[in-house]
Scaffold this motif. Structure first.
Motif, short mmCIF file in Angstrom:
data_model
loop_
_atom_site.label_atom_id
_atom_site.label_comp_id
_atom_site.label_asym_id
_atom_site.label_seq_id
_atom_site.Cartn_x
_atom_site.Cartn_y
_atom_site.Cartn_z
N GLY A 164 0.64 -1.26 0.09
CA GLY A 164 0.17 -0.01 0.21
C GLY A 164 0.85 1.20 -0.05
N TRP A 165 0.45 2.38 -0.53
CA TRP A 165 1.01 3.86 -0.51
C TRP A 165 0.12 4.54 0.10
CZ3 TRP A 165 5.89 4.52 -1.55
CH2 TRP A 165 6.53 3.86 -2.49
N PHE A 196 -4.91 7.12 2.27
CA PHE A 196 -4.88 6.14 1.19
C PHE A 196 -4.68 6.63 -0.14
CE2 PHE A 196 -5.33 2.23 -0.99
CZ PHE A 196 -6.11 2.33 -2.05
N THR A 203 -3.01 0.80 -3.63
CA THR A 203 -2.75 -0.59 -3.21
C THR A 203 -2.57 -1.66 -4.04
OG1 THR A 203 -2.95 -2.00 -1.21
CG2 THR A 203 -4.67 -1.31 -2.12
N ASP A 238 -2.66 -5.78 -4.24
CA ASP A 238 -3.21 -6.99 -3.36
C ASP A 238 -2.04 -8.32 -3.51
OD1 ASP A 238 -5.82 -8.40 -5.16
OD2 ASP A 238 -3.91 -8.74 -5.59
N SER A 279 -5.24 -3.98 -8.45
CA SER A 279 -4.91 -2.53 -7.76
C SER A 279 -5.80 -1.80 -7.66
CB SER A 279 -3.73 -1.83 -8.69
OG SER A 279 -4.18 -1.67 -10.15
N CYS A 313 5.04 3.79 2.05
CA CYS A 313 4.57 2.29 1.73
C CYS A 313 4.31 1.39 2.98
CB CYS A 313 5.67 1.88 0.75
SG CYS A 313 7.11 1.27 1.83
N GLY A 366 -5.70 -5.91 -0.43
CA GLY A 366 -5.64 -4.54 -0.95
C GLY A 366 -6.56 -3.59 -0.24
N ARG A 426 -7.96 -0.37 1.99
CA ARG A 426 -7.43 1.05 2.09
C ARG A 426 -7.47 1.75 3.27
NH1 ARG A 426 -10.22 4.00 -2.67
NH2 ARG A 426 -10.78 2.32 -4.42
N ARG A 469 -5.33 2.10 6.55
CA ARG A 469 -4.07 1.98 7.16
C ARG A 469 -3.85 1.11 8.19
NH1 ARG A 469 -5.64 7.42 8.51
NH2 ARG A 469 -5.67 7.77 10.74
N TYR A 529 -2.34 -2.43 7.83
CA TYR A 529 -1.08 -2.63 7.39
C TYR A 529 -0.07 -2.98 8.63
CZ TYR A 529 -2.61 -1.72 2.83
OH TYR A 529 -3.14 -1.61 1.67
#
Length: 128
Positions: free
Chosen positions: A39-40, A51, A54, A56, A62, A100, A108, A110, A112, A115
């Motif tokens: 993810g970015w 977000f 991302t 997966d 994506s 990242c 994938g 959204r 945060r 992560y």
């Protein structure tokens, strides 16, 4: 432990492009790299971390925030253990620190909070 290091940020004029990289090591290195969703996210001076995009872990689907669709592309190189965020048509509103993040067996998200590992970020400044 997953260690992520971003690079590629910098100064660019509006309309320009940058490629951000996220190098993974530790528990996400080697074959393990492909078990992770990448993810970015980004955070401006006055904003929450939001977000951006991302990828997966499984079939490489994506997902993008509406404000970057058509301009940004997320990808990965399993052989190198690096995830990328390709940013085109940059706007001053894209100015932020970009992070990242890795989510093992992630689909994938959204969110945060999904992560479990984060890099320290790389700053992007877009001038008008």
């Amino acid at each position: 432990q997953v260690v992520l290091v971003e690079s590629g940020g910098g100064f660019v004029q509006a309309g320009g492009s940058l490629r951000l990289s996220c190098a993974a090591s530790g528990a996400a290195s080697g074959m393990a790299f492909t078990r992770y969703a990448w993810g970015w996210f980004r955070q401006g001076l006055t904003n929450e971390r939001e977000f951006v995009a991302t990828l997966d872990w499984d079939d490489g689907h994506s997902y993008y925030a509406d404000f970057v669709k058509g301009r940004f592309t997320v990808s990965r190189d399993g052989a190198k253990g690096v995830a990328y965020l390709w940013m085109n048509s940059l706007e001053p509103e894209d100015t932020a620190v970009y992070y990242c993040a890795a989510d093992e067996y992630g689909v994938g998200s959204r969110d945060r909070d999904r992560y479990e590992a984060w890099g320290r970020g790389t700053p992007v400044t877009v001038s008008s």
